[in-house]
Scaffold this active site. Structure first.
Site, PDB file in Angstrom:
ATOM      1  N   TYR A   1       0.820  -1.090  -0.085  1.00  0.00           N
ATOM      2  CA  TYR A   1      -0.185   0.008   0.160  1.00  0.00           C
ATOM      3  C   TYR A   1       1.029   1.214  -0.027  1.00  0.00           C
ATOM      4  O   TYR A   1       1.729   1.521   0.786  1.00  0.00           O
ATOM      5  CB  TYR A   1      -0.916   0.088   1.361  1.00  0.00           C
ATOM      6  CG  TYR A   1      -1.820   1.173   1.171  1.00  0.00           C
ATOM      7  CD1 TYR A   1      -2.932   1.182   0.468  1.00  0.00           C
ATOM      8  CD2 TYR A   1      -1.543   2.250   1.971  1.00  0.00           C
ATOM      9  CE1 TYR A   1      -3.896   2.357   0.305  1.00  0.00           C
ATOM     10  CE2 TYR A   1      -2.189   3.723   1.929  1.00  0.00           C
ATOM     11  CZ  TYR A   1      -3.367   3.675   1.271  1.00  0.00           C
ATOM     12  OH  TYR A   1      -4.403   4.488   1.013  1.00  0.00           O
TER      13      TYR A   1
ATOM     14  N   ASP B   1       9.322   2.888   0.722  1.00  0.00           N
ATOM     15  CA  ASP B   1       8.370   3.584   1.371  1.00  0.00           C
ATOM     16  C   ASP B   1       8.435   3.363   2.670  1.00  0.00           C
ATOM     17  O   ASP B   1       8.052   2.319   3.272  1.00  0.00           O
ATOM     18  CB  ASP B   1       6.856   2.886   0.689  1.00  0.00           C
ATOM     19  CG  ASP B   1       5.757   3.509   1.203  1.00  0.00           C
ATOM     20  OD1 ASP B   1       5.986   4.418   2.407  1.00  0.00           O
ATOM     21  OD2 ASP B   1       4.680   3.588   0.632  1.00  0.00           O
TER      22      ASP B   1
ATOM     23  N   LYS C   1       3.239  11.064   6.931  1.00  0.00           N
ATOM     24  CA  LYS C   1       2.762  10.980   8.156  1.00  0.00           C
ATOM     25  C   LYS C   1       3.308  11.893   9.141  1.00  0.00           C
ATOM     26  O   LYS C   1       2.971  13.113   9.040  1.00  0.00           O
ATOM     27  CB  LYS C   1       2.575   9.513   8.579  1.00  0.00           C
ATOM     28  CG  LYS C   1       1.803   8.780   7.737  1.00  0.00           C
ATOM     29  CD  LYS C   1       1.071   7.365   8.202  1.00  0.00           C
ATOM     30  CE  LYS C   1       0.519   6.434   7.314  1.00  0.00           C
ATOM     31  NZ  LYS C   1      -0.842   6.859   7.191  1.00  0.00           N
TER      32      LYS C   1
HETATM   33  C1  LIG Z   1       3.230   2.682   3.621  1.00  0.00           C
HETATM   34  C2  LIG Z   1       2.352   3.823   3.263  1.00  0.00           C
HETATM   35  N1  LIG Z   1       2.747   4.575   2.092  1.00  0.00           N
HETATM   36  C3  LIG Z   1       1.774   5.371   1.778  1.00  0.00           C
HETATM   37  C4  LIG Z   1       0.730   5.842   2.305  1.00  0.00           C
HETATM   38  C5  LIG Z   1       0.012   7.168   1.824  1.00  0.00           C
HETATM   39  O1  LIG Z   1       0.060   8.047   2.684  1.00  0.00           O
HETATM   40  P1  LIG Z   1      -0.999   9.335   2.730  1.00  0.00           P
HETATM   41  O2  LIG Z   1      -2.227   8.605   3.220  1.00  0.00           O
HETATM   42  O3  LIG Z   1      -0.469  10.204   3.386  1.00  0.00           O
HETATM   43  O4  LIG Z   1      -1.249   9.773   1.080  1.00  0.00           O
HETATM   44  C6  LIG Z   1       0.321   5.332   3.586  1.00  0.00           C
HETATM   45  C7  LIG Z   1      -0.846   5.757   4.315  1.00  0.00           C
HETATM   46  O5  LIG Z   1      -1.301   4.782   5.118  1.00  0.00           O
HETATM   47  C8  LIG Z   1       1.420   4.175   3.980  1.00  0.00           C
HETATM   48  O6  LIG Z   1       0.871   3.666   5.101  1.00  0.00           O
END
Ligand SMILES: Cc1ncc(COP(=O)(O)O)c(C=O)c1O
Length: 444
Positions: free
Chosen positions: A173, A254, A281
């Site tokens: 994700y 990520d 975050k």
């Molecule tokens: C691992 C990871 N990447 C990307 C995102 C996306 O971030 P955002 O919700 O700030 O767009 C999240 C959000 O939960 C995440 O957990």
């Protein structure tokens, strides 16, 4: 028997062992009675927003909790029930809900004027702090969400390599338009994705052997977050490091969740060092934030002084409120000692929960790393969902808030009292529901 509306999807009651179905129906009805104010708030919102929702991951059947306020590690819903918040805003809420230094920093930035129409001194200070932390950051750029940071990292990697294919992993994700659980999502951006099995070095090696020279980037979470808190093995990440290096592809970590694992993030604690990293975050101090950074030769392609510069626009990329909150957060809260202690606390909580589940032969397990973990129910998908929702409804009633999907993300203000209270509450739940859980066990 009626259908039970249980979180990720509606579970047909007849799919479940009868004792579990009955327990869940009772718990759901009790929730609906107890949280009538949340039901009313959802009904009102549904007149102007689809399903009363503007963030799909928050949706829970029969209706989600509507929270009125938060203080420290506690939240209070619109019916006046207070809960210990163990979800921590899906990992973004690491500071709790009222960190004084962040409020002061935002107020000070506000006093100096919002939306300053140009560069400001805060953005370079925040960039300095981040570049000093992450081994892979020579240069960094800001965005407004983790999703946006990942989109820009991928675009940069494609342009720099002159290749199109992007390797991602099942269960990954990376944002609402970069979702690879359950075979992808129709709202995903239309990149040329290859979705490989997670934590499978052999599959990655085989794929690179046949497609290596067409791969622009590998985008990987060191631990699947939304995919169930499943950490990668060191061998898998090392093989991705080697394969990308050998073929000229760009390895992107990520670390939007895992950056809390230590001062230098997952990569600082465990390695290896990727070519690029995305964060988001909590690094915005509680405000909307994302950032992507990496090796100098890659990131310098975004230098606007170059004739071949990659464009990267965004009205709020350097907004002073987020920049100020991010600086205060890093300087006040995200110290090496604080993050190490939070990591250790999480390992202890996970061990305590595992012991409970094992000793009581309960149909649950817990996975994760450091302060981020996920409780799983055993059995087929319907049983797993029902088990997680039964636990969530009962924990809510006892004053503890976790995600319907079982996610727990510890925040800094949680103390030993709250943690022990939570573990005791899970133990009491396992004892009280032993009949329903035993019925589920027969299915596992
Ligand atoms: C691992 C990871 N990447 C990307 C995102 C996306 O971030 P955002 O919700 O700030 O767009 C999240 C959000 O939960 C995440 O957990």
């Amino acid at each position: 028997m009626p259908d039970l509306t249980t979180g990720d999807r509606t579970v047909q009651a007849q799919e479940l062992p009868p004792a579990l179905a009955t327990a869940l129906a009772g718990a759901e009805a009790a929730y609906a009675r107890r949280c009538a104010g949340s039901a009313a708030a959802n009904a009102r919102a549904a007149r102007v927003m689809p399903g009363g929702n503007t963030r799909t991951s928050l949706w829970n059947d029969p209706f989600p909790l509507c929270v009125a306020s938060g203080e420290g590690c506690r939240i209070t819903d619109v019916d006046g029930h207070t809960y210990v918040d163990l979800l921590g805003e899906f990992t973004a809420g690491i500071y709790g809900h009222t960190p004084p230094e962040l409020a002061a920093a935002v107020a000070a930035a506000q006093a100096d004027g919002i939306n300053l129409s140009s560069h400001n001194t805060l953005e370079s200070r925040l960039a300095e702090l981040l570049v000093a932390r992450f081994p892979s950051f020579d240069l960094v750029r800001f965005a407004n969400s983790g999703t946006e940071a990942n989109l820009m990292a991928l675009a940069t990697a494609k342009i720099v390599t002159g290749r199109d294919r992007i390797v991602v992993f099942e269960g990954g994700y990376h944002g609402g338009v970069l979702t690879f659980g359950d075979g992808g999502s129709p709202v995903n951006v239309p990149h040329d994705f290859a979705v490989l099995p997670y934590d499978d070095s052999d599959a990655a090696t085989a794929y690179f052997a046949s497609h290596g020279t067409s791969i622009a980037a590998v985008l990987v979470e060191p631990m699947l977050g939304a995919g169930g808190c499943r950490p990668a093995s060191a061998a898998f990440l090392a093989s991705l490091r080697r394969l990308t290096k050998d073929t000229g592809a760009i390895l992107i970590f990520d670390e939007i969740q895992t950056s809390r694992m230590a001062y230098g993030g997952y990569q600082g604690r465990f390695g290896p060092c990727p070519d690029m990293t995305t964060i988001g975050k909590f690094f915005g101090g509680g405000l909307a934030f994302g950032a992507f950074g990496g090796r100098h030769d890659i990131m310098s392609r975004l230098d606007p002084r170059r004739p071949d510069a990659i464009g990267h626009a965004g009205t709020f990329n350097n907004n002073t409120l987020t920049m100020a909150a991010g600086i205060a957060a890093i300087e006040t809260y995200l110290t090496a000692d604080a993050l190490d202690a939070l990591f250790d606390r999480g390992e202890t909580v996970r061990a305590r929960l595992s012991t409970l589940f094992r000793d009581r032969q309960a149909p649950y397990s817990v996975s994760g790393l450091g302060s981020i973990m996920n409780i799983h129910g055993h059995g087929d998908r319907a049983t797993d969902t029902a088990l997680r929702r039964l636990m969530q409804f009962d924990l809510l009633e006892a004053g503890y808030y976790i995600a319907a999907r079982g996610l727990i993300a510890l925040s800094l203000p949680l103390g030993e009292g709250e943690i022990s209270g939570f573990v005791d509450c899970v133990a009491a739940f396992l004892d009280r529901r032993s009949d329903a859980l035993a019925a589920a066990h027969l299915r596992t």
